[in-house]
Design a protein around this motif. Sequence first.
Motif, PDB file in Angstrom:
ATOM      1  N   ILE B  29       0.850  -1.206   0.000  1.00  0.00           N
ATOM      2  CA  ILE B  29       0.000   0.000   0.000  1.00  0.00           C
ATOM      3  C   ILE B  29       0.880   1.249   0.000  1.00  0.00           C
ATOM      4  N   GLU B  30       1.955   1.202   0.774  1.00  0.00           N
ATOM      5  CA  GLU B  30       2.890   2.334   0.824  1.00  0.00           C
ATOM      6  C   GLU B  30       3.511   2.567  -0.551  1.00  0.00           C
ATOM      7  N   ASP B  31       3.685   1.471  -1.300  1.00  0.00           N
ATOM      8  CA  ASP B  31       4.257   1.583  -2.651  1.00  0.00           C
ATOM      9  C   ASP B  31       3.215   1.985  -3.700  1.00  0.00           C
ATOM     10  N   GLY B  32       2.002   2.232  -3.258  1.00  0.00           N
ATOM     11  CA  GLY B  32       0.988   2.745  -4.175  1.00  0.00           C
ATOM     12  C   GLY B  32      -0.073   1.755  -4.615  1.00  0.00           C
ATOM     13  N   GLU B  33       0.014   0.503  -4.139  1.00  0.00           N
ATOM     14  CA  GLU B  33      -0.991  -0.502  -4.516  1.00  0.00           C
ATOM     15  C   GLU B  33      -2.167  -0.397  -3.540  1.00  0.00           C
ATOM     16  N   ARG B  34      -3.171   0.358  -3.922  1.00  0.00           N
ATOM     17  CA  ARG B  34      -4.238   0.681  -2.969  1.00  0.00           C
ATOM     18  C   ARG B  34      -5.617   0.221  -3.455  1.00  0.00           C
ATOM     19  N   GLY B  35      -5.655  -0.937  -4.082  1.00  0.00           N
ATOM     20  CA  GLY B  35      -6.912  -1.472  -4.597  1.00  0.00           C
ATOM     21  C   GLY B  35      -7.810  -1.989  -3.491  1.00  0.00           C
ATOM     22  N   ALA B  36      -9.063  -2.247  -3.867  1.00  0.00           N
ATOM     23  CA  ALA B  36     -10.074  -2.689  -2.901  1.00  0.00           C
ATOM     24  C   ALA B  36      -9.704  -4.015  -2.247  1.00  0.00           C
ATOM     25  N   ASP B  37      -9.124  -4.944  -3.026  1.00  0.00           N
ATOM     26  CA  ASP B  37      -8.790  -6.256  -2.463  1.00  0.00           C
ATOM     27  C   ASP B  37      -7.798  -6.126  -1.316  1.00  0.00           C
ATOM     28  N   ARG B  38      -6.827  -5.234  -1.513  1.00  0.00           N
ATOM     29  CA  ARG B  38      -5.802  -5.056  -0.484  1.00  0.00           C
ATOM     30  C   ARG B  38      -6.414  -4.409   0.760  1.00  0.00           C
ATOM     31  N   LEU B  39      -7.263  -3.420   0.547  1.00  0.00           N
ATOM     32  CA  LEU B  39      -7.901  -2.747   1.694  1.00  0.00           C
ATOM     33  C   LEU B  39      -8.824  -3.715   2.440  1.00  0.00           C
TER      34      LEU B  39
END
Lengths: 119, 158
Positions: B29-39
């Motif tokens: 997430i810190e690297d910019g991967e902020r999709g719904a699945d990750r959240l």
Amino acid sequence: MRVLTVDDSRTILAMLRHTLVNAGFEVLQAEDGKQGLDVLKTQDVDVVITDINMPVMDGIEFIKHVRASGQHQSLPILILTTETSQEKRDQGKQAGGTGWIVKPFDPDKLISVIQKVVH
Amino acid sequence: MSDLDDFKATYFDECSELLNDLEEQFSAIEDGERGADRLNAVFRAIHSIKGGAGAFGFSGLVGFAHAFETLLDYVRDGRVDLTDEVVALCIRANDIVADFVAAAREGTPLDPDHGAEEKARFDALCRGEDDDMSGLIGVPGDDEEASPWKSSTSTSCR
């Protein structure tokens, strides 16, 4: 009596198994809603206890699929969750949930609720 | 070892796995991967840690995890923006959850104010207050009381 428990937490599944086996129930387990549906395709169960927040398929979707299948219209499905919001309760009821139990559960109360919804 | 001790051992093993997973998720997430699945995945992990903590009466952990989970719920619903500041806050919060888990496992109490600053910030963000309130400490007690799994109330659970 056979109970299907659906929860992604190994701790909760272990506690449920312990409580239910000691009360004389046979226990089947699944770690998400999809696994729960797979169990219901091949096994007869008398009651389902499901969490809401799970990966792959959450508890609300799981209940909707169970009710939509047509085979389990009267199967009691208890929702066991830390969720306390009225919105989530309404979602659970609309999906077809039979009852709502808030975690952490009291073993005696859980057994009492199961017996109530089955009889 | 009693049944309750067995359950606690299972819980702490599960927490270790969830905390490792959370660290990886927040790194992405810190690297910019902020999709719904990750959240959704980080929400579920904190939710699971909270659920087990409630079963054993770890009230400090339940209170902090509940506030953290509420913020994550607001973020995934889009009610709170996932800014770099919020990501940094979540990463700090993850370390604090690990502190609470370690304290519960070792049976050693934490400072009563541990995590209070971050918890106050969660609450402020969820109330829609954008001002940085990270200097706040000494927030009131948990609004969600943990009631432990009462093994003593049932002969089946001793």
